[in-house]
Design a protein around this motif. Structure first.
Motif, mmCIF file in Angstrom:
data_model
loop_
_atom_site.group_PDB
_atom_site.id
_atom_site.type_symbol
_atom_site.label_atom_id
_atom_site.label_comp_id
_atom_site.label_asym_id
_atom_site.label_seq_id
_atom_site.Cartn_x
_atom_site.Cartn_y
_atom_site.Cartn_z
ATOM 1 N N ASP A 17 7.677 -3.976 15.624
ATOM 2 C CA ASP A 17 6.370 -3.763 14.052
ATOM 3 C C ASP A 17 6.137 -2.783 13.139
ATOM 4 O O ASP A 17 5.498 -3.838 12.628
ATOM 5 N N ARG A 18 6.767 -1.970 13.262
ATOM 6 C CA ARG A 18 7.202 -1.246 12.324
ATOM 7 C C ARG A 18 7.633 -1.677 11.350
ATOM 8 O O ARG A 18 6.888 -2.395 9.560
ATOM 9 N N HIS A 19 8.518 -2.925 11.641
ATOM 10 C CA HIS A 19 9.518 -3.454 10.698
ATOM 11 C C HIS A 19 8.110 -4.399 10.147
ATOM 12 O O HIS A 19 8.424 -5.025 8.512
ATOM 13 N N ASN A 20 7.982 -5.257 11.055
ATOM 14 C CA ASN A 20 6.737 -6.147 10.655
ATOM 15 C C ASN A 20 5.545 -6.091 9.654
ATOM 16 O O ASN A 20 4.948 -6.086 8.159
ATOM 17 N N GLU A 21 5.250 -5.059 9.950
ATOM 18 C CA GLU A 21 3.979 -3.840 8.642
ATOM 19 C C GLU A 21 4.967 -3.567 7.680
ATOM 20 O O GLU A 21 3.975 -3.957 6.555
ATOM 21 N N LEU A 22 6.091 -3.171 7.789
ATOM 22 C CA LEU A 22 6.515 -2.948 6.028
ATOM 23 C C LEU A 22 7.077 -3.703 5.173
ATOM 24 O O LEU A 22 6.568 -4.130 4.063
ATOM 25 N N ASP A 23 6.803 -5.458 5.877
ATOM 26 C CA ASP A 23 7.177 -6.091 5.331
ATOM 27 C C ASP A 23 6.082 -6.924 5.163
ATOM 28 O O ASP A 23 6.216 -7.297 3.449
ATOM 29 N N GLN A 24 4.619 -6.885 5.573
ATOM 30 C CA GLN A 24 3.621 -7.338 5.252
ATOM 31 C C GLN A 24 3.902 -6.592 3.582
ATOM 32 O O GLN A 24 2.423 -6.793 3.156
ATOM 33 N N ARG A 25 2.961 -5.089 3.971
ATOM 34 C CA ARG A 25 3.599 -4.035 3.260
ATOM 35 C C ARG A 25 3.688 -4.639 2.070
ATOM 36 O O ARG A 25 3.499 -4.414 0.477
ATOM 37 N N ILE A 26 5.197 -4.816 1.667
ATOM 38 C CA ILE A 26 6.230 -5.090 0.808
ATOM 39 C C ILE A 26 5.243 -6.700 0.162
ATOM 40 O O ILE A 26 5.696 -6.502 -1.239
ATOM 41 N N LYS A 27 5.402 -7.357 0.694
ATOM 42 C CA LYS A 27 4.586 -8.601 0.004
ATOM 43 C C LYS A 27 3.162 -8.095 -0.333
ATOM 44 O O LYS A 27 3.531 -8.800 -1.350
ATOM 45 N N ASN A 28 2.764 -7.503 -0.202
ATOM 46 C CA ASN A 28 1.113 -7.420 -0.544
ATOM 47 C C ASN A 28 1.679 -6.537 -1.845
ATOM 48 O O ASN A 28 0.324 -7.037 -2.706
ATOM 49 N N GLU A 30 4.335 -6.332 -3.828
ATOM 50 C CA GLU A 30 4.918 -7.612 -4.861
ATOM 51 C C GLU A 30 3.729 -8.769 -5.132
ATOM 52 O O GLU A 30 3.993 -9.207 -6.558
ATOM 53 N N MET A 31 3.002 -9.222 -4.386
ATOM 54 C CA MET A 31 1.933 -9.852 -5.748
ATOM 55 C C MET A 31 0.685 -8.761 -5.990
ATOM 56 O O MET A 31 -0.040 -10.224 -6.228
ATOM 57 N N HIS A 32 0.721 -7.575 -6.181
ATOM 58 C CA HIS A 32 -0.141 -6.799 -6.626
ATOM 59 C C HIS A 32 -1.682 -6.978 -6.043
ATOM 60 O O HIS A 32 -1.868 -6.500 -6.563
ATOM 61 N N LEU A 33 -0.881 -7.362 -4.732
ATOM 62 C CA LEU A 33 -2.453 -6.926 -3.831
ATOM 63 C C LEU A 33 -2.956 -5.063 -3.895
ATOM 64 O O LEU A 33 -3.766 -4.970 -3.490
ATOM 65 N N GLU A 34 -2.053 -4.803 -3.353
ATOM 66 C CA GLU A 34 -1.960 -2.993 -3.785
ATOM 67 C C GLU A 34 -1.035 -2.426 -4.919
ATOM 68 O O GLU A 34 -0.301 -2.685 -4.848
ATOM 69 N N HIS A 35 -1.495 -1.786 -4.987
ATOM 70 C CA HIS A 35 -0.665 -1.286 -6.494
ATOM 71 C C HIS A 35 0.711 -0.207 -5.553
ATOM 72 O O HIS A 35 0.118 1.088 -5.041
ATOM 73 N N ARG A 36 1.988 -0.505 -6.087
ATOM 74 C CA ARG A 36 2.903 1.064 -6.117
ATOM 75 C C ARG A 36 4.001 0.892 -7.214
ATOM 76 O O ARG A 36 4.248 -0.148 -7.906
ATOM 77 N N THR A 37 4.443 1.977 -7.608
ATOM 78 C CA THR A 37 5.659 2.081 -8.155
ATOM 79 C C THR A 37 6.975 1.092 -7.775
ATOM 80 O O THR A 37 6.668 1.339 -6.388
ATOM 81 N N HIS A 38 7.592 1.149 -8.843
ATOM 82 C CA HIS A 38 9.390 -0.139 -8.202
ATOM 83 C C HIS A 38 10.036 1.220 -7.135
ATOM 84 O O HIS A 38 10.177 0.487 -6.244
ATOM 85 N N GLU A 39 10.063 1.932 -7.627
ATOM 86 C CA GLU A 39 10.398 3.599 -6.616
ATOM 87 C C GLU A 39 10.704 3.468 -5.173
ATOM 88 O O GLU A 39 10.570 3.238 -4.104
ATOM 89 N N GLU A 40 8.676 3.568 -5.060
ATOM 90 C CA GLU A 40 8.389 3.447 -3.635
ATOM 91 C C GLU A 40 7.821 2.249 -2.984
ATOM 92 O O GLU A 40 8.520 2.004 -1.755
ATOM 93 N N ILE A 41 7.882 1.047 -4.005
ATOM 94 C CA ILE A 41 8.438 -0.338 -3.029
ATOM 95 C C ILE A 41 10.052 -0.541 -2.723
ATOM 96 O O ILE A 41 10.219 -0.203 -1.886
ATOM 97 N N GLU A 42 11.420 0.490 -3.057
ATOM 98 C CA GLU A 42 12.526 0.158 -3.060
ATOM 99 C C GLU A 42 12.785 1.276 -1.694
ATOM 100 O O GLU A 42 13.354 0.761 -0.629
ATOM 101 N N VAL A 43 11.914 2.398 -1.691
ATOM 102 C CA VAL A 43 11.668 3.081 -0.428
ATOM 103 C C VAL A 43 12.112 2.479 1.072
ATOM 104 O O VAL A 43 12.214 2.357 2.128
ATOM 105 N N LEU A 44 10.475 1.926 0.605
ATOM 106 C CA LEU A 44 9.909 0.874 1.816
ATOM 107 C C LEU A 44 10.720 -0.658 2.225
ATOM 108 O O LEU A 44 11.315 -0.434 3.095
ATOM 109 N N LYS A 45 11.397 -0.763 1.345
ATOM 110 C CA LYS A 45 12.240 -1.762 1.852
ATOM 111 C C LYS A 45 13.828 -1.109 2.439
ATOM 112 O O LYS A 45 14.333 -1.767 3.006
#
Length: 70
Positions: A17-28, A30-45
């Protein structure tokens, strides 16, 4: 096997469930539905990859255990 583990192994279900949640957040992000820095996205990845490795290890152990009992 994934479906079986999701119903029989609470730890596996939490990882899945956590993996799927992170996957969706990362997609959001990357599609700029939510704003995060590149570094924050890399940490989530990296966290998602760590979870994927744990899921894979559980699946591998379960497969080996099945083959041993078969």
């Amino acid at each position: 096997m994934i479906t079986e583990l999701k119903t029989s192994d609470r730890h596996f279900l939490n990882l899945f469930d956590r993996h799927n949640e992170l996957d969706q957040r990362i997609k959001n992000f990357e599609m700029h539905l939510e704003h995060r820095t590149h570094e924050e996205i890399e940490v989530l990845k990296k966290e998602k990859l760590r979870l994927k490795d744990q899921i894979y290890a559980i699946l591998t152990r379960s497969t080996a255990a099945r083959e041993t009992t078969a």
